[in-house]
Design an enzyme around this catalytic site. Structure first.
Site, PDB file in Angstrom:
ATOM      1  CG  ASP A  13      29.359  19.649   8.172  1.00  0.00           C
ATOM      2  OD1 ASP A  13      29.641  18.333   7.531  1.00  0.00           O
ATOM      3  OD2 ASP A  13      30.165  20.486   8.271  1.00  0.00           O
ATOM      4  CE  LYS A  40      38.744  17.222   5.209  1.00  0.00           C
ATOM      5  NZ  LYS A  40      38.971  18.401   6.288  1.00  0.00           N
ATOM      6  N   GLY A  41      35.639  21.222   0.352  1.00  0.00           N
ATOM      7  CA  GLY A  41      35.903  21.963  -0.987  1.00  0.00           C
ATOM      8  C   GLY A  41      35.033  23.225  -0.776  1.00  0.00           C
ATOM      9  CG  LEU A 218      52.111  20.476  14.280  1.00  0.00           C
ATOM     10  CD1 LEU A 218      53.574  20.988  14.528  1.00  0.00           C
ATOM     11  CD2 LEU A 218      51.908  19.005  14.203  1.00  0.00           C
ATOM     12  CB  ALA A 246      35.182  24.599   8.965  1.00  0.00           C
ATOM     13  CB  ALA A 247      39.706  24.727  12.481  1.00  0.00           C
ATOM     14  N   GLY A 248      40.733  23.466   9.918  1.00  0.00           N
ATOM     15  CA  GLY A 248      41.846  22.741   8.959  1.00  0.00           C
ATOM     16  C   GLY A 248      41.453  23.502   7.315  1.00  0.00           C
ATOM     17  CG  ASP A 249      38.034  22.356   5.525  1.00  0.00           C
ATOM     18  OD1 ASP A 249      38.869  21.374   5.401  1.00  0.00           O
ATOM     19  OD2 ASP A 249      36.923  21.799   6.003  1.00  0.00           O
TER      20      ASP A 249
END
Length: 311
Positions: A13, A40-41, A218, A246-249
């Site tokens: 990034d 993501k990985g 959400l 990266a919060a979702g990851d």
């Protein structure tokens, strides 16, 4: 503790921060620039490892400085890099913009990630695992093919459908857990997900297509779980985010790690909500990922999350 197999992406990034995002055709003066390893990985891999999960990854980086740095950092983390293969294509790069409120806009050039083939999957190690995790930063035939291979070998599949794209009808039935945010859910279901009722309706579409559990992230509203037995909204921790990269990851990494340690779905969502919240409090992707002790301390120092039965 059961072993987790990840097929996923590696992206470096390049992050610029600014007071506000530029409009079309406009230039703005930024405030900072940094380079962070992510994808993501890789983010999910490091999340699982720092939470003391047992994990192996298959993916590809380039034969360049970014690829060398990925290998170096993963080795320093104590992660097995034998499944991180090298490509003649450049390592994936993400061009990230972050505004003053911590929201992000990201353009990804996937490079070596698009060079990964199903034949690159280490079947010997995959067969030792119970859980499987993938995302959509690789070619569709790789993402869907790896889900099929995992399910054929009896693994429990967790799919993070990001970035959002179409999923073949027969693949939905092979997904044990799918973890879209409301935007990704809207794309997959064709339903307006701007309200909780809309989120439930959109999740119900995926349930009818054969997914066993739908977990919709959400943000500050928490995460919604829908399966054939229950529909519940798990509240979120109240934090002031500075960077949501990266919060979702990290949510996905924490969720599957908790499952692999025998926790229930709801308890695993609570744990993942804590990991996701903490991730927003530090800049960067991999640098923002916390360890198990830090997450447990955060949970113990905050009020218990609420679980609201929606049906």
């Amino acid at each position: 503790m059961d072993k987790i197999f990840v097929v996923g992406s590696f992206v470096c990034d390049l992050v610029a921060t600014m007071e506000r995002f530029p409009s079309a055709g406009e230039s703005v003066i930024g405030t900072t620039f940094n380079t962070f390893l992510g994808g993501k990985g890789a983010n999910q891999l490091v999340s699982i490892h720092r939470l003391n999960g047992n994990v192996f990854i298959n993916g590809k980086v380039g034969k360049d400085a970014y690829g060398d740095n990925f290998i170096k950092v993963l080795k320093e983390e104590g992660i097995d890099v034998s499944g991180v293969l090298r490509s003649d294509k450049s390592t994936g790069v993400g061009c990230v913009q972050i505004n003053a409120s911590g929201q992000n806009r990201i353009c990804i050039i996937l490079g070596a990630n698009l060079d990964f083939e199903l034949e690159d999957i280490n079947l010997n190690i995959l067969k030792e695992c119970k859980y499987f995790l993938t995302q959509f930063e690789m070619r569709r035939e790789i993402s869907e093919g790896s889900i099929r291979i995992a399910k054929e070998n009896g693994l429990i599949t967790v799919v993070n459908p990001a970035p959002a794209r179409e999923i073949s009808e027969n693949i939905y039935k092979m997904i044990d857990f799918i973890t879209p945010n409301e935007t990704e859910l809207a794309y997959l279901s064709g339903v307006d997900t701007s309200t909780i009722d809309g989120v439930i309706e959109g999740a119900s579409v995926l349930l009818k297509r054969g997914v066993k559990n739908i977990i919709v992230t959400l943000g500050e509203r928490g995460a919604l779980l829908l399966n054939k037995d229950e529909c519940a909204l798990v509240s979120a921790y109240n934090v002031n985010p500075i960077d949501t990269v990266a919060a979702g990851d990290s949510f996905n990494g924490a969720f599957i790690t908790s499952l692999s340690k025998g926790k229930s779905i709801i308890e695993s969502i609570k744990f993942a909500n804590a990991m996701g919240a903490l991730t927003t409090l530090k800049k960067g992707a991999i640098p923002s990922l916390h360890n198990e002790k830090e997450v447990e301390e955060f949970i113990n120092s905050n009020e218990q999350l609420k679980v609201i039965k929606m049906r």
